[in-house]
Design a protein around this motif. Structure first.
Motif, PDB file in Angstrom:
ATOM      1  N   UNK A  46      -7.170  10.480   5.656  1.00  8.01           N
ATOM      2  CA  UNK A  46      -7.564  10.190   7.039  1.00  8.01           C
ATOM      3  C   UNK A  46      -8.742  11.084   7.413  1.00  8.01           C
ATOM      4  N   UNK A  47      -9.289  10.880   8.589  1.00  6.59           N
ATOM      5  CA  UNK A  47     -10.377  11.711   9.093  1.00  6.59           C
ATOM      6  C   UNK A  47      -9.795  13.002   9.664  1.00  6.59           C
ATOM      7  N   UNK A  48     -10.454  14.105   9.371  1.00  6.88           N
ATOM      8  CA  UNK A  48     -10.038  15.413   9.869  1.00  6.88           C
ATOM      9  C   UNK A  48     -11.114  15.954  10.802  1.00  6.88           C
ATOM     10  N   UNK A  49     -10.706  16.803  11.730  1.00  9.67           N
ATOM     11  CA  UNK A  49     -11.641  17.360  12.709  1.00  9.67           C
ATOM     12  C   UNK A  49     -12.677  18.266  12.071  1.00  9.67           C
ATOM     13  N   UNK A  50     -12.302  18.926  10.954  1.00  8.40           N
ATOM     14  CA  UNK A  50     -13.243  19.851  10.324  1.00  8.40           C
ATOM     15  C   UNK A  50     -12.982  19.934   8.819  1.00  8.40           C
TER      16      UNK A  50
ATOM     17  N   UNK B 245     -10.021  20.404   3.492  1.00  9.25           N
ATOM     18  CA  UNK B 245      -9.799  21.201   2.293  1.00  9.25           C
ATOM     19  C   UNK B 245      -8.324  21.577   2.123  1.00  9.25           C
ATOM     20  N   UNK B 246      -7.621  21.798   3.216  1.00  6.19           N
ATOM     21  CA  UNK B 246      -6.183  22.076   3.155  1.00  6.19           C
ATOM     22  C   UNK B 246      -5.432  20.848   2.652  1.00  6.19           C
ATOM     23  N   UNK B 247      -5.850  19.661   3.083  1.00  2.43           N
ATOM     24  CA  UNK B 247      -5.221  18.422   2.610  1.00  2.43           C
ATOM     25  C   UNK B 247      -5.497  18.199   1.125  1.00  2.43           C
ATOM     26  N   UNK B 248      -6.688  18.510   0.665  1.00  6.68           N
ATOM     27  CA  UNK B 248      -7.004  18.416  -0.766  1.00  6.68           C
ATOM     28  C   UNK B 248      -6.099  19.367  -1.546  1.00  6.68           C
ATOM     29  N   UNK B 249      -5.969  20.594  -1.077  1.00  5.60           N
ATOM     30  CA  UNK B 249      -5.137  21.583  -1.763  1.00  5.60           C
ATOM     31  C   UNK B 249      -3.678  21.130  -1.825  1.00  5.60           C
ATOM     32  N   UNK B 250      -3.176  20.573  -0.745  1.00  2.00           N
ATOM     33  CA  UNK B 250      -1.791  20.082  -0.728  1.00  2.00           C
ATOM     34  C   UNK B 250      -1.618  18.907  -1.675  1.00  2.00           C
TER      35      UNK B 250
ATOM     36  N   UNK C 181       0.856  -1.184   0.000  1.00  2.00           N
ATOM     37  CA  UNK C 181       0.000   0.000   0.000  1.00  2.00           C
ATOM     38  C   UNK C 181       0.891   1.232   0.000  1.00  2.00           C
ATOM     39  N   UNK C 182       0.299   2.377  -0.347  1.00  2.00           N
ATOM     40  CA  UNK C 182       1.053   3.620  -0.338  1.00  2.00           C
ATOM     41  C   UNK C 182       0.318   4.669   0.461  1.00  2.00           C
ATOM     42  N   UNK C 183       1.093   5.629   0.933  1.00  2.00           N
ATOM     43  CA  UNK C 183       0.577   6.826   1.581  1.00  2.00           C
ATOM     44  C   UNK C 183       1.240   8.019   0.913  1.00  2.00           C
ATOM     45  N   UNK C 184       0.506   9.095   0.782  1.00  2.00           N
ATOM     46  CA  UNK C 184       1.079  10.372   0.383  1.00  2.00           C
ATOM     47  C   UNK C 184       1.256  11.161   1.671  1.00  2.00           C
ATOM     48  N   UNK C 185       2.498  11.504   1.993  1.00  2.00           N
ATOM     49  CA  UNK C 185       2.823  12.178   3.248  1.00  2.00           C
ATOM     50  C   UNK C 185       3.177  13.633   2.991  1.00  2.00           C
ATOM     51  N   UNK C 186       2.737  14.517   3.884  1.00  2.29           N
ATOM     52  CA  UNK C 186       3.067  15.940   3.729  1.00  2.29           C
ATOM     53  C   UNK C 186       4.474  16.214   4.249  1.00  2.29           C
ATOM     54  N   UNK C 187       4.860  17.478   4.262  1.00  2.00           N
ATOM     55  CA  UNK C 187       6.203  17.860   4.703  1.00  2.00           C
ATOM     56  C   UNK C 187       6.512  17.455   6.135  1.00  2.00           C
TER      57      UNK C 187
ATOM     58  N   UNK D 279      -1.678  12.478   3.954  1.00  2.00           N
ATOM     59  CA  UNK D 279      -2.684  13.224   3.198  1.00  2.00           C
ATOM     60  C   UNK D 279      -3.666  12.267   2.541  1.00  2.00           C
ATOM     61  N   UNK D 280      -3.155  11.108   2.109  1.00  4.73           N
ATOM     62  CA  UNK D 280      -3.936  10.163   1.307  1.00  4.73           C
ATOM     63  C   UNK D 280      -3.325   8.779   1.485  1.00  4.73           C
ATOM     64  N   UNK D 281      -4.159   7.744   1.501  1.00  2.00           N
ATOM     65  CA  UNK D 281      -3.644   6.371   1.591  1.00  2.00           C
ATOM     66  C   UNK D 281      -4.429   5.480   0.633  1.00  2.00           C
ATOM     67  N   UNK D 282      -3.788   4.402   0.237  1.00  2.00           N
ATOM     68  CA  UNK D 282      -4.409   3.483  -0.722  1.00  2.00           C
ATOM     69  C   UNK D 282      -5.010   2.282  -0.024  1.00  2.00           C
ATOM     70  N   UNK D 283      -5.695   1.488  -0.822  1.00  2.00           N
ATOM     71  CA  UNK D 283      -6.120   0.167  -0.388  1.00  2.00           C
ATOM     72  C   UNK D 283      -4.918  -0.768  -0.512  1.00  2.00           C
ATOM     73  N   UNK D 284      -5.090  -2.028  -0.137  1.00  2.00           N
ATOM     74  CA  UNK D 284      -4.013  -3.002  -0.273  1.00  2.00           C
ATOM     75  C   UNK D 284      -3.953  -3.572  -1.677  1.00  2.00           C
TER      76      UNK D 284
END
Length: 110
Positions: free
Chosen positions: A82-86, A91-96, A16-22, A27-32
């Motif tokens: 992942x789940x975000x509080x708000x 939206x910031x994760x989408x933009x990144x 699986x992969x994850x997209x990680x921020x700085x 930010x994003x993860x895949x299925x297996x």
């Protein structure tokens, strides 16, 4: 540390992969995936589709937390946040993801 994809293998032998921020947060993860090639194809699909606004699906979980899916042109989900509080954090994760995914390096830890 810059935005990057990280490929790993779980206890079931799936890739699986994850997209990680700085900061190293997901930010994003895949299925297996059963094969590494399927996982790397998933990374390429994220790179290809991340810049397209129409491929994002903003969602809210039943508990009110916000998340998003990134879909390929055929409508298949290629990554889930992942789940975000708000919604602002989502939206910031989408933009990144839109800005950084296409040029993100791959760190293969499998």
């Amino acid at each position: 540390m810059s935005v990057r994809f990280e490929i790993s293998k779980n206890d079931k032998g799936e890739y699986h992969f994850k997209l990680l921020n700085n900061d190293g947060k997901t930010l994003l993860r895949s299925e297996g995936y059963n094969a590494r090639s399927g996982c790397t194809n998933g990374v390429e699909s994220v790179r290809k589709n991340a810049g397209n606004d129409g491929h994002y699906e903003a969602r809210t979980a039943s508990d009110g937390r916000a998340y998003f899916n990134l879909k390929a042109a055929n409508g298949q989900i290629i990554g889930t946040s992942p789940m975000f509080a708000d919604t602002a954090a989502r939206d910031a994760a989408v933009a990144a993801t839109k800005k950084e995914a296409a040029g993100a390096a791959v760190d293969d830890k499998s």
